[in-house]
Design a protein around this motif. Sequence first.
Motif, PDB file in Angstrom:
ATOM      1  N   SER A 259       0.565  -1.052  -0.224  1.00 32.36           N
ATOM      2  CA  SER A 259       0.168   0.154   0.064  1.00 32.36           C
ATOM      3  C   SER A 259       0.680   1.459  -0.068  1.00 32.36           C
ATOM      4  CB  SER A 259      -1.244  -0.193   1.804  1.00 32.36           C
ATOM      5  OG  SER A 259      -0.373   0.236   2.356  1.00 32.36           O
ATOM      6  N   GLU A 260       0.780   2.411   0.041  1.00 41.19           N
ATOM      7  CA  GLU A 260       0.889   3.899   0.093  1.00 41.19           C
ATOM      8  C   GLU A 260       1.657   3.970   1.782  1.00 41.19           C
ATOM      9  OE1 GLU A 260      -0.638   7.505  -1.681  1.00 41.19           O
ATOM     10  OE2 GLU A 260      -2.368   6.209  -2.853  1.00 41.19           O
ATOM     11  N   ALA A 261       1.178   3.230   1.896  1.00 41.47           N
ATOM     12  CA  ALA A 261       1.790   2.947   3.479  1.00 41.47           C
ATOM     13  C   ALA A 261       3.207   2.700   3.421  1.00 41.47           C
ATOM     14  CB  ALA A 261       1.189   2.953   4.674  1.00 41.47           C
ATOM     15  N   ASP A 262       3.464   1.368   2.903  1.00 39.31           N
ATOM     16  CA  ASP A 262       4.775   0.643   2.694  1.00 39.31           C
ATOM     17  C   ASP A 262       6.030   1.746   1.845  1.00 39.31           C
ATOM     18  OD1 ASP A 262       4.055  -2.108   3.741  1.00 39.31           O
ATOM     19  OD2 ASP A 262       2.773  -2.084   2.686  1.00 39.31           O
ATOM     20  N   LEU A 263       5.168   2.528   1.181  1.00 37.20           N
ATOM     21  CA  LEU A 263       5.971   3.206   0.125  1.00 37.20           C
ATOM     22  C   LEU A 263       6.280   4.527   0.872  1.00 37.20           C
ATOM     23  CD1 LEU A 263       7.014   4.600  -2.482  1.00 37.20           C
ATOM     24  CD2 LEU A 263       4.638   5.707  -3.596  1.00 37.20           C
ATOM     25  N   ALA A 264       5.863   5.000   1.606  1.00 34.67           N
ATOM     26  CA  ALA A 264       6.005   6.158   3.128  1.00 34.67           C
ATOM     27  C   ALA A 264       6.822   5.393   3.674  1.00 34.67           C
ATOM     28  CB  ALA A 264       4.921   6.707   3.259  1.00 34.67           C
ATOM     29  N   THR A 265       7.078   4.234   4.212  1.00 32.78           N
ATOM     30  CA  THR A 265       8.097   3.753   4.813  1.00 32.78           C
ATOM     31  C   THR A 265       9.524   3.752   4.441  1.00 32.78           C
ATOM     32  OG1 THR A 265       6.636   2.949   6.021  1.00 32.78           O
ATOM     33  CG2 THR A 265       9.011   1.443   6.163  1.00 32.78           C
ATOM     34  N   VAL A 266       9.052   3.215   3.088  1.00 28.96           N
ATOM     35  CA  VAL A 266      10.829   2.914   2.572  1.00 28.96           C
ATOM     36  C   VAL A 266      11.320   4.798   2.343  1.00 28.96           C
ATOM     37  CG1 VAL A 266      11.223   2.161  -0.089  1.00 28.96           C
ATOM     38  CG2 VAL A 266       9.643   0.667   1.436  1.00 28.96           C
ATOM     39  N   ARG A 267      10.364   5.672   1.978  1.00 26.00           N
ATOM     40  CA  ARG A 267      10.599   6.936   1.515  1.00 26.00           C
ATOM     41  C   ARG A 267      11.575   7.043   2.801  1.00 26.00           C
ATOM     42  NH1 ARG A 267      12.245  10.594  -1.743  1.00 26.00           N
ATOM     43  NH2 ARG A 267      14.029   9.314  -0.920  1.00 26.00           N
ATOM     44  N   ASP A 268      11.268   6.612   3.694  1.00 28.86           N
ATOM     45  CA  ASP A 268      12.314   7.803   5.023  1.00 28.86           C
ATOM     46  C   ASP A 268      13.373   6.911   4.582  1.00 28.86           C
ATOM     47  OD1 ASP A 268      10.157   9.248   4.798  1.00 28.86           O
ATOM     48  OD2 ASP A 268       8.741   7.672   6.502  1.00 28.86           O
ATOM     49  N   MET A 269      13.380   5.825   4.462  1.00 30.12           N
ATOM     50  CA  MET A 269      14.721   5.134   4.627  1.00 30.12           C
ATOM     51  C   MET A 269      15.277   5.014   3.410  1.00 30.12           C
ATOM     52  SD  MET A 269      12.915   1.165   5.589  1.00 30.12           S
ATOM     53  CE  MET A 269      14.612   0.107   5.256  1.00 30.12           C
ATOM     54  N   TRP A 270      15.163   5.575   2.629  1.00 32.66           N
ATOM     55  CA  TRP A 270      16.133   6.034   1.505  1.00 32.66           C
ATOM     56  C   TRP A 270      16.586   7.141   1.119  1.00 32.66           C
ATOM     57  CZ3 TRP A 270      18.333   2.562  -1.648  1.00 32.66           C
ATOM     58  CH2 TRP A 270      19.628   2.893  -2.605  1.00 32.66           C
ATOM     59  N   PRO A 271      17.620   7.038   1.233  1.00 30.12           N
ATOM     60  CA  PRO A 271      18.525   8.780   0.966  1.00 30.12           C
ATOM     61  C   PRO A 271      18.617   8.947  -0.249  1.00 30.12           C
ATOM     62  CG  PRO A 271      19.888   6.876   0.624  1.00 30.12           C
ATOM     63  CD  PRO A 271      18.562   6.398   1.454  1.00 30.12           C
ATOM     64  N   GLY A 272      18.104   8.402  -1.437  1.00 30.98           N
ATOM     65  CA  GLY A 272      18.554   9.242  -3.034  1.00 30.98           C
ATOM     66  C   GLY A 272      16.875   9.121  -3.565  1.00 30.98           C
ATOM     67  N   LYS A 273      16.664   9.137  -4.788  1.00 30.91           N
ATOM     68  CA  LYS A 273      16.144   9.341  -5.188  1.00 30.91           C
ATOM     69  C   LYS A 273      15.099   8.082  -5.996  1.00 30.91           C
ATOM     70  CE  LYS A 273      17.129  13.536  -7.245  1.00 30.91           C
ATOM     71  NZ  LYS A 273      16.401  15.113  -6.472  1.00 30.91           N
ATOM     72  N   ILE A 274      13.993   8.009  -5.409  1.00 33.81           N
ATOM     73  CA  ILE A 274      12.397   7.053  -5.555  1.00 33.81           C
ATOM     74  C   ILE A 274      11.893   7.852  -6.297  1.00 33.81           C
ATOM     75  CG2 ILE A 274      11.147   7.852  -3.630  1.00 33.81           C
ATOM     76  CD1 ILE A 274      11.027   5.559  -2.193  1.00 33.81           C
ATOM     77  N   VAL A 275      11.506   5.600  -7.144  1.00 36.07           N
ATOM     78  CA  VAL A 275      10.741   5.955  -8.149  1.00 36.07           C
ATOM     79  C   VAL A 275       9.584   4.815  -8.495  1.00 36.07           C
ATOM     80  CG1 VAL A 275      10.408   6.030 -11.130  1.00 36.07           C
ATOM     81  CG2 VAL A 275      12.342   7.029  -9.884  1.00 36.07           C
ATOM     82  N   VAL A 276       8.286   5.184  -8.987  1.00 36.78           N
ATOM     83  CA  VAL A 276       7.508   3.341  -8.315  1.00 36.78           C
ATOM     84  C   VAL A 276       7.234   4.258 -10.284  1.00 36.78           C
ATOM     85  CG1 VAL A 276       4.602   3.476  -8.313  1.00 36.78           C
ATOM     86  CG2 VAL A 276       6.132   5.271  -6.370  1.00 36.78           C
TER      87      VAL A 276
END
Length: 421
Positions: A259-276
């Motif tokens: 879900s989008e909640a999982d995306l938000a969790t990974v976004r917070d962990m990742w220091p670089g660019k994130i692309v869906v």
Amino acid sequence: MSIQRQFPKLGELRELLQFKKPELNATKRRLTQALTVEDLRLIAKRRTPKAAFDYTDGSAEGEISYRRARQAFEDIEFHPEILRPAPEIDTSVEILGGPSALPFGLAPTGFARMMQTEGEIAGAGAAGAAGIPFSLSTLGTVSIEEVKATNPQGRNWFQLYLMKDRDISYGLVERAAAAGFDTLLFTVDTPIAGNRMRDTRNGFSIPPQLTAKTVIDALPRTSWWFNFLTTQRLEFASLSNTGGTVSDLITAAFDPTISEADLATVRDMWPGKIVVKGIQTLADAQRMVDAGVDGIVLSNHGGRQLDRAPVPFHLLPEVAREVGNHTTILVDTGVMNGADAVAAHALGADFAMVGRAWLYGLMAGGRVGVNRMIAILESEIRRTMGLLGVSSVAELSPKHVTQLTRLAPRDVLGRVSDSRV
């Protein structure tokens, strides 16, 4: 008036009778003769066991999605501008905070060492040498650290599938960040396995099983089997489960509740660019922009998940018009020619990704085969841009391309509609 004849002059004959030195290296000889990605595909088909080749070549169900994707790129009309000389062609672009020498990169593909023993090492090395990004799949057969060692100065991206065991996925995110990968491709189009019927019919499994059928298929492809049997065990570098079919693996490991909640969790962990990766509607593209991601990949997973899914290249102009000023747009599925990448950029894509194409090169000749694939696409890009009268990728615009209509969507009342949301 009669034609006057004369004895040929020895000096003139000597100029005509100049023979090329024969190429003794069989791999180099066959790759030099390959002028298109389709040529590489045919070489790959001859040299690779059917199950492994079909895993790359095939898609889901009736393979309609992929055929439509390819057809979409063929159904375009270019509009060259005359008296616009372009003696110097600049193919470079800026993408997701860094440079790429060409307007495309290598897409993430699973099980690359199954196709040819050099696998992702060949892809990463070739991408690094060409100055373009390389994407490693969660289902890769070499590790994050091995890719970094192969391509230490290049652009390395990591494609993430979210697992039922979140700690596995989070660990991969941390390892990719520690290794200096600059972009994370968060893949959302594989909640469950697509029905890849070629794999079922071939009895495709990881690792491949020696049966009477595979032994017979191996007879004309001894070099592939020699490499398979004399190199390190074929297994996933990031997962411990290596047995069974692809569908078995996805069912056991992947999480359909992502879900989008999982995306938000990974976004917070990742220091670089994130692309869906895996956007297939305008509405979802807008949602991801609102979620604050750095980019989106318009993709139906190469037609390997939902058959009859939207064609990413058809979706591109509308998405570019609505959200192109707010996010980075990448496109994949069906990019097999440099002209495809040119058309995608003209219609609003910031970058294109090639998956099958680089695997065809890999199967045709390992690392040098991937080099050849990149060289073929680069020559097609340069030639297309030059004939259009365009000196740089940034100059490409919708005026250079028309998408010809073959499939027209209809609304619920049966009326032809332009909406693809």
